[in-house]
Scaffold this active site. Structure first.
Site, PDB file in Angstrom:
ATOM      1  N   ASP A   8       0.798  -1.259  -0.098  1.00 43.88           N
ATOM      2  CA  ASP A   8       0.105   0.031  -0.054  1.00 43.88           C
ATOM      3  C   ASP A   8       1.002   1.217   0.260  1.00 43.88           C
ATOM      4  O   ASP A   8       2.009   0.812  -0.098  1.00 43.88           O
ATOM      5  CB  ASP A   8      -1.311  -0.289   1.042  1.00 43.88           C
ATOM      6  N   GLY A  71       2.468  -0.373   6.687  1.00 44.79           N
ATOM      7  CA  GLY A  71       2.383   0.745   7.044  1.00 44.79           C
ATOM      8  C   GLY A  71       3.296  -0.328   8.544  1.00 44.79           C
ATOM      9  O   GLY A  71       5.215  -0.473   9.245  1.00 44.79           O
ATOM     10  N   GLY A  75      -1.965  -6.062   8.243  1.00 42.02           N
ATOM     11  CA  GLY A  75      -3.618  -6.141   7.408  1.00 42.02           C
ATOM     12  C   GLY A  75      -3.215  -6.470   6.184  1.00 42.02           C
ATOM     13  O   GLY A  75      -3.556  -7.499   5.316  1.00 42.02           O
ATOM     14  N   GLU A  76      -1.546  -6.917   5.819  1.00 39.02           N
ATOM     15  CA  GLU A  76      -1.759  -6.946   4.200  1.00 39.02           C
ATOM     16  C   GLU A  76      -1.203  -8.564   5.126  1.00 39.02           C
ATOM     17  O   GLU A  76      -1.588  -9.284   3.541  1.00 39.02           O
ATOM     18  CB  GLU A  76      -0.284  -6.387   3.760  1.00 39.02           C
ATOM     19  N   HIS A 103       9.686 -23.856   8.900  1.00 37.39           N
ATOM     20  CA  HIS A 103       8.656 -24.628  10.192  1.00 37.39           C
ATOM     21  C   HIS A 103       7.217 -24.567   9.246  1.00 37.39           C
ATOM     22  O   HIS A 103       6.638 -25.813   9.898  1.00 37.39           O
ATOM     23  CB  HIS A 103       8.448 -24.235  11.235  1.00 37.39           C
ATOM     24  N   ARG A 114       6.923   0.733   7.687  1.00 37.24           N
ATOM     25  CA  ARG A 114       6.930   1.304   8.768  1.00 37.24           C
ATOM     26  C   ARG A 114       8.425   1.213  10.199  1.00 37.24           C
ATOM     27  O   ARG A 114       8.393   2.025  10.957  1.00 37.24           O
ATOM     28  CB  ARG A 114       5.711   2.685   9.451  1.00 37.24           C
TER      29      ARG A 114
END
Length: 170
Positions: A8, A71, A75-76, A103, A114
């Site tokens: 993003d 960031g 979420g990604e 693993h 970030r």
């Protein structure tokens, strides 16, 4: 090896840096966007597209992994994990990068742009891309259980055995 990458706005600069450096390392980079900076962009479509690219490549017998950036990477990672058959791991240090492959046989790495400088993020990605899955039976068994739950909503013989009880303070 082919590497699918998406981000993003918060990871866009890091994405460009990684694509350049990993291309120099000999990786075939596939950019799933965004193409330009937009502070109001939405990461889910970009990250899901990258995870789908990894899945499709692997289904076709190609050596392929993925990188999703944002960031924090949280979420990604969640978006990539929505793609059936994909295991995306949030990575924040060398051990988590190595263990995600060793693993968990993760096919996608999530990193917070970030949270890490460019060189540190590059090192985490390089570790992830280079580390093979161990193939140890305990790890294979656990991954099969994840896949079974993804397919059926159950882990036969396991979910019913999990003790569930209210916590009481003695």
């Amino acid at each position: 090896m082919r590497v699918h990458i998406a981000t993003d706005h918060a990871g866009l600069e890091l994405s460009h840096f990684l694509m350049q450096r990993l291309s120099e390392d000999g990786y075939e980079m596939i950019d799933h966007g965004p193409a330009v900076y937009d502070a109001a962009d939405d990461y889910p479509a970009f990250c899901i597209s990258a995870a789908q690219g990894v899945r499709e490549d692997r289904e076709n017998g190609l050596d392929s992994l993925g990188i999703v950036l944002g960031g924090s990477g949280n979420g990604e990672q969640m978006a990539a994990n929505l793609v059936r058959g994909i295991r995306a791991a949030l990575v924040w240090n060398e051990d988590t990068a190595r263990l995600a492959r060793q693993h968990n046989d993760a096919q996608v790495i999530a990193i917070g742009g970030r949270q890490h400088g460019n060189d540190e993020a590059l090192e985490l990605v390089r570790i992830f891309l280079a580390e093979p899955f161990s193939g140890e039976s305990r790890h294979v068994r656990r991954i099969e259980q994840l896949a079974e739950f993804e397919r059926t909503g159950d882990i036969v013989g396991h979910l019913s055995e999990v003790p569930v009880r209210p916590y009481t303070q003695d």
